[in-house]
Design a protein around this motif. Sequence first.
Motif, PDB file in Angstrom:
ATOM      1  N   PRO A 123       0.581  -2.003   0.103  1.00 14.79           N
ATOM      2  CA  PRO A 123       0.173   0.082   0.151  1.00 14.79           C
ATOM      3  C   PRO A 123       0.028   1.148   0.026  1.00 14.79           C
ATOM      4  O   PRO A 123       0.345   1.815  -0.671  1.00 14.79           O
ATOM      5  N   TYR A 124       2.414   0.917   0.404  1.00 15.63           N
ATOM      6  CA  TYR A 124       2.860   2.319   0.944  1.00 15.63           C
ATOM      7  C   TYR A 124       4.118   2.269   0.773  1.00 15.63           C
ATOM      8  O   TYR A 124       4.964   1.622   1.897  1.00 15.63           O
ATOM      9  N   ALA A 125       5.033   3.058   0.212  1.00 13.91           N
ATOM     10  CA  ALA A 125       6.916   2.193   0.510  1.00 13.91           C
ATOM     11  C   ALA A 125       7.124   3.736  -0.092  1.00 13.91           C
ATOM     12  O   ALA A 125       7.204   4.733  -0.486  1.00 13.91           O
ATOM     13  N   GLY A 182       6.827  -0.129  10.245  1.00 14.44           N
ATOM     14  CA  GLY A 182       5.940  -0.686   9.026  1.00 14.44           C
ATOM     15  C   GLY A 182       6.829  -0.298   8.241  1.00 14.44           C
ATOM     16  O   GLY A 182       5.367  -0.828   7.065  1.00 14.44           O
ATOM     17  N   TYR A 183       7.041   0.888   7.916  1.00 15.67           N
ATOM     18  CA  TYR A 183       7.124   1.238   5.707  1.00 15.67           C
ATOM     19  C   TYR A 183       7.816   0.218   4.954  1.00 15.67           C
ATOM     20  O   TYR A 183       8.762  -0.247   5.751  1.00 15.67           O
ATOM     21  N   MET A 215       9.699   8.526  -3.869  1.00 15.92           N
ATOM     22  CA  MET A 215      10.897   9.067  -3.318  1.00 15.92           C
ATOM     23  C   MET A 215      11.639   9.021  -3.223  1.00 15.92           C
ATOM     24  O   MET A 215      11.527  10.842  -3.143  1.00 15.92           O
ATOM     25  N   VAL A 216      12.818   9.157  -2.588  1.00 11.86           N
ATOM     26  CA  VAL A 216      14.031  10.589  -2.181  1.00 11.86           C
ATOM     27  C   VAL A 216      15.223   9.757  -2.521  1.00 11.86           C
ATOM     28  O   VAL A 216      15.808   8.849  -3.197  1.00 11.86           O
ATOM     29  N   GLY A 217      15.782  11.420  -2.937  1.00 10.62           N
ATOM     30  CA  GLY A 217      17.311  10.780  -3.780  1.00 10.62           C
ATOM     31  C   GLY A 217      17.425  12.367  -3.677  1.00 10.62           C
ATOM     32  O   GLY A 217      17.111  13.725  -3.494  1.00 10.62           O
ATOM     33  N   ASP A 218      18.962  12.736  -4.291  1.00  9.43           N
ATOM     34  CA  ASP A 218      19.489  13.727  -4.505  1.00  9.43           C
ATOM     35  C   ASP A 218      20.503  14.585  -5.840  1.00  9.43           C
ATOM     36  O   ASP A 218      20.544  15.715  -6.032  1.00  9.43           O
TER      37      ASP A 218
END
Length: 222
Positions: A4-6, A110-111, A169-172
Motif C-alpha cells: 500500500p505504501y513504500a 512498518g514502512y 521517491m527520495v534522492g539527491d
Amino acid sequence: MSIPYAILLDMDGTLLQTEKLSTPAFQRTFQQLREQGMWDRPTPDEKELVNVLGMTVEQVWEKLLPDTNEETKQAADRYLLENEIQLIKERITDLYPGVKETLQQLHDDGYSLFIASNGQEEYIEAICEEYGLKPLFTDLYSAGRFRTSTKNDLVAKLLSDYQIKQAVMVGDRHSDIEAGLTNGLFTIGCDFGFAKQGELEGANQVIRDFKELLTYLPPHKQ
C-alpha cells in the motif's frame, strides 16, 4: 504481492557519502587503465568525477572515457567495481549522519523500504552488507541488476513488480526527482550531499538532514 505504501531511496549522495569513495576508486581505475595501455590521458579532475555520480554505468563511461572502445569500457567497469568494493570494506566513507537510525525507525514503523539506484548490483549489495542495511529493505533495485537505461524505467519496474499503490521517491539528483514525478510519486530531494544548484527543482520537499525524512513523509492515502 501488493504494497500500500513504500519509500524508494537512492543510494549515492542520499544514504552514502559517495564522494569520499568515488574519487579514490576512479583514480585507481584510471591508473590501472594506463598500466594496461588502455588510456593515455590524465585522470579527470574531482569535479568531473563527482558530476557523474548517479548516472548509469554506460553514461559514466560515455562521459569519462570518450572515443574509447567497448573493451576499455568493460575493463574500466570491472576495475571500478573491484576498487569500490575494496574501499567500502576499508570504510573510507560512511553513511550520512542519521541514515541508519532513520531507516531503522521507518522499518520499525512498518514502512516498506526499497533501494532504487543507477549503480551496479554488486556495489549496492556491498554497501548494504557492510553497513547492516539489508534487513531494513524489502528489495534492492539497481540499474546493474535489471539493465534499465534510466531511473524512470527502474522506478516504473519496481512499482509494477510490487504493485505499489502509493510511494515516495527520495534522492539527491535531478534524475531521482524526474523519476518520481514521471511515475506520479511524492518526491523528497536531499540537499546535503553533492546536488548542484537547481538540481532538486520540482521536488515536493527538500531536506537538509536525512532525519528530516521522518517529518516530511506524506500521510497514507486511505
